[in-house]
Design a protein around this motif. Structure first.
Motif, PDB file in Angstrom:
ATOM      1  N   LYS A  56      30.402  51.178  -3.375  1.00 45.62           N
ATOM      2  CA  LYS A  56      29.957  50.905  -2.006  1.00 45.62           C
ATOM      3  C   LYS A  56      30.927  49.941  -1.308  1.00 45.62           C
ATOM      4  N   GLU A  57      32.215  50.151  -1.594  1.00 48.36           N
ATOM      5  CA  GLU A  57      33.233  49.218  -1.121  1.00 48.36           C
ATOM      6  C   GLU A  57      34.440  49.952  -0.550  1.00 48.36           C
ATOM      7  N   GLY A 104      28.152  41.583  -2.825  1.00 54.43           N
ATOM      8  CA  GLY A 104      27.322  42.033  -1.712  1.00 54.43           C
ATOM      9  C   GLY A 104      26.047  42.660  -2.233  1.00 54.43           C
ATOM     10  N   ARG A 131      34.597  45.879  -8.915  1.00 50.61           N
ATOM     11  CA  ARG A 131      34.086  45.619  -7.567  1.00 50.61           C
ATOM     12  C   ARG A 131      34.636  44.264  -7.141  1.00 50.61           C
ATOM     13  N   HIS A 143      30.275  52.729   2.952  1.00 48.28           N
ATOM     14  CA  HIS A 143      29.430  53.621   2.163  1.00 48.28           C
ATOM     15  C   HIS A 143      29.100  54.887   2.951  1.00 48.28           C
ATOM     16  N   TYR A 178      31.472  46.166   2.839  1.00 49.49           N
ATOM     17  CA  TYR A 178      30.458  47.144   2.441  1.00 49.49           C
ATOM     18  C   TYR A 178      30.755  48.420   3.214  1.00 49.49           C
ATOM     19  N   LYS A 195      25.305  46.626  -3.893  1.00 50.44           N
ATOM     20  CA  LYS A 195      26.601  47.292  -4.066  1.00 50.44           C
ATOM     21  C   LYS A 195      26.670  47.855  -5.487  1.00 50.44           C
ATOM     22  N   GLY A 255      27.145  43.207   2.767  1.00 49.01           N
ATOM     23  CA  GLY A 255      26.263  43.959   1.891  1.00 49.01           C
ATOM     24  C   GLY A 255      25.425  44.964   2.653  1.00 49.01           C
ATOM     25  N   GLU A 256      24.607  45.681   1.915  1.00 52.17           N
ATOM     26  CA  GLU A 256      23.768  46.717   2.511  1.00 52.17           C
ATOM     27  C   GLU A 256      22.646  46.088   3.336  1.00 52.17           C
ATOM     28  N   SER A 269      29.514  51.032   7.755  1.00 53.37           N
ATOM     29  CA  SER A 269      30.153  49.814   7.283  1.00 53.37           C
ATOM     30  C   SER A 269      29.375  48.588   7.734  1.00 53.37           C
TER      31      SER A 269
END
Length: 601
Positions: A375-376, A342, A338, A54, A52, A345, A75-76, A71
């Motif tokens: 977002k990767e 995550g 993607r 972004h 992740y 994303k 995931g977020e 980072s």
């Protein structure tokens, strides 16, 4: 001169059923991948294997580009968040990112949430809307924010996070100690319960003065509200997310926020006009970027869609005064798969940022941008200035006068790390040629050449399939909206195929390593594309797949056009792509010459 704020006055709109929005490209845009996330082999990415990545931000300082991004492992809003920093001398080749703000363990007993308890030993999550500041004395500061997410669906920008950190950048891989520059004191954080000291404790008087100057700059610090949310009077325009600020032609400061919101200030951010939503600006939860360009005009860059999780294409609109914008053009129209699952994303090129006022000016006068993809991955894009949509000059490209790695000013380039587009020495050792090399199992290399729109167009290309290795090389002639008139491709099986009236036509075999002279004659009135290759004794006439009024672009791509994801694809529909972290044997394609003869429309 407008006194009512920013608006879009053009007629072009993006159709997000297509990744490029069916928008004409801004001519000469180059997009380069900075980071290709790799969970399987972190050493091939940033060294950690985080997938992740972004919210990148950009600066130009002492002859180098600097880029930072946040980072997380998967995931977020989850995991040991960190911020990384990289730099480049030319914006094309980038050093491996290094951790500039490391993972931070949240001290026990301070954070409180009404619904979720924070487990002991939990890590903070980084979240920042501002990345760099060049101080009055020329020092470069890099900033980040340590937020807290006791649950992935609790956002770290809710005002309960720890605070904002800062450190000085001395050079490409050298920076000073970490300090807090502002605590979320209303949430209980202060000098007694945080790991890093407050900036005033620094023995470097110049560093302290640089921090003081930043704290006094209301146009810069207004970007902090979202994570801070203090009601102590520090923020003059609370309640709106991710402002991008520039000065319009009349000297007023203009702020562009998420969700099409805008405001203006006549006193450098002391007070603002009422923030209003501008319906002509089609935006959602992704960021918008605005700035004055080197030709004295203005550009807004954003995702022209109200879809909150499918963020494509990345587009630019331009104007003369900083208020009225026209002619929407595509900047990035690619959405690769993607590769790693995550949370949150979202698909597409998003969260765009350029170089803020005061943070440096690249000497080439171009508009430099950065964004995350899905977002990767992290990308940087160069948009030539003036921004233009059309080409009127003749096309006769040989690449021989170019230096390797350069010489593509008139071409649009999409260049992943494992599928680069570049000028290289010819295999015979004399002159140069354009190379599309593709060793990426999930993406492709793409080069486009815009030419004067015409209804009777002849294109001549000298090309070679040097190595196919299971890949396909697609050659298309398209109109302004990307509708294909002529389409053929070189298969890995040594066969040349084409589309005619919706059917696949096998046009015969070809040999790798052989230069071929390909001629395409597009006749819009007859809806035909004639193909000739003398080395293959090939001559054929193809019928358009769809009618067009004119053609104006040559597209070279090391794979078929992508249609997935669509606007209907759930944002969390995909799992991990098998083999995504392993390069494949590279297919190599060369272009030695491109010439276009066009009759006026």
């Amino acid at each position: 001169m407008s006194l009512t704020g920013v608006r879009y006055t053009g007629n072009e709109q993006a159709n997000i059923d297509y990744h490029d929005g069916q928008l004409r490209p801004a001519v000469g845009v180059h997009s380069y991948q900075v980071l290709r996330a790799n969970r399987e082999h972190g050493d091939r990415a940033e060294g950690h294997g985080y997938t992740y990545n972004h919210a990148p931000m950009l600066a130009y300082w002492q002859g180098r580009f600097y880029l930072q991004y946040l980072s997380n492992p998967v995931g977020e809003h989850a995991g040991a968040g960190q911020t990384l920093l990289t730099s480049s001398p030319d914006g094309r080749t980038w050093a491996q990112p290094q951790v500039v703000f490391p993972p931070y363990v949240v001290p026990d007993g301070v954070y409180h949430h009404d619904e979720y308890a924070l487990a002991p030993g939990s890590y903070a999550v980084m979240h920042q809307r501002m990345g760099f500041y060049v101080a009055p004395d020329g020092r470069l500061l890099v900033l980040g924010f340590y937020g807290i997410s006791p649950h992935p669906r609790v956002f770290p920008n809710d005002g309960r996070g720890i605070g904002r950190v800062v450190r000085q950048v001395y050079g490409p891989e050298e920076w000073g100690p970490v300090y807090f520059i502002r605590y979320n004191r209303h949430a209980g954080w202060n000098e007694t319960n945080t790991t890093y000291p407050f900036y005033t404790a620094s023995p470097d008087v110049g560093f302290v003065a640089a921090c003081d100057a930043l704290l006094a700059d209301r146009l810069k610090t207004m970007q902090w509200w979202e994570e801070d949310r203090s009601e102590d009077g520090f923020f003059s325009v609370p309640g709106y997310q991710a402002p991008s600020v520039y000065h319009a032609a009349d000297g007023r400061a203009v702020a562009m926020f998420k969700h099409s919101h805008t405001a203006v200030s006549e006193d450098e951010g002391g007070t603002w006009s009422p923030v209003r939503r501008e319906p002509t600006l089609v935006m959602s939860g992704a960021k918008v970027w605005g700035q004055r360009t080197s030709d004295g005009r203005y550009a807004l860059v954003y995702n022209p869609s109200t879809h909150s999780v499918h963020r494509w294409p990345l587009a630019v609109v331009t104007g003369d005064d900083g208020y009225a914008y026209d002619e929407m053009l595509r900047v990035i129209g690619e959405v690769p798969p993607r590769r790693y699952a995550g949370l949150f994303k979202d698909h597409g090129p998003q969260y765009v940022r350029g170089i803020a006022e005061g943070n440096g000016t690249p000497p080439d006068g171009a508009l430099w941008l950065t964004c995350s993809m899905n977002k990767e991955d992290i990308w940087v894009t160069r948009v030539p200035v003036p921004v233009r949509s059309a080409v009127t000059e003749p096309v006769a490209d040989t690449f021989d006068q170019a230096e390797p790695g350069q010489g593509l000013e008139a071409w649009n380039v999409y260049s992943p790390l494992w599928a680069p587009v570049r000028v290289v020495p010819s295999p015979e050792g004399q002159g140069h040629c354009l190379e599309l090399r593709d060793g990426d199992p999930c993406d492709y290399a793409l080069a486009e050449r815009v030419f004067a729109a015409g209804r009777d167009v002849t294109l001549r290309l000298r090309l070679m399939v040097q190595q196919a290795h299971g890949n396909e090389w697609h050659v298309e002639v398209v109109d302004g909206r990307g509708t294909t008139a002529g389409h053929l491709w070189f298969g890995a099986d040594g066969r040349l195929r084409a589309m005619s009236a919706g059917d696949v036509v096998d046009m015969g075999g070809y040999a790798a390593g052989q230069w071929l002279d390909l001629e395409l004659h597009v006749d819009v009135a007859q809806r035909t594309c004639s193909v000739g290759v003398p080395q293959l004794s090939l001559s054929a006439t193809l019928i358009f797949q769809a009618p067009v009024n004119a053609v104006e672009r040559l597209v070279l791509r090391t794979g078929p056009r992508r249609r997935y994801p669509t606007p209907d694809t759930p944002t969390e529909a995909d799992g991990n792509v098998p083999g995504a972290g392993e390069p494949v044997d590279a297919a190599v394609y060369l272009i030695d010459q491109v010439a276009v003869e066009t009759s006026p429309v």
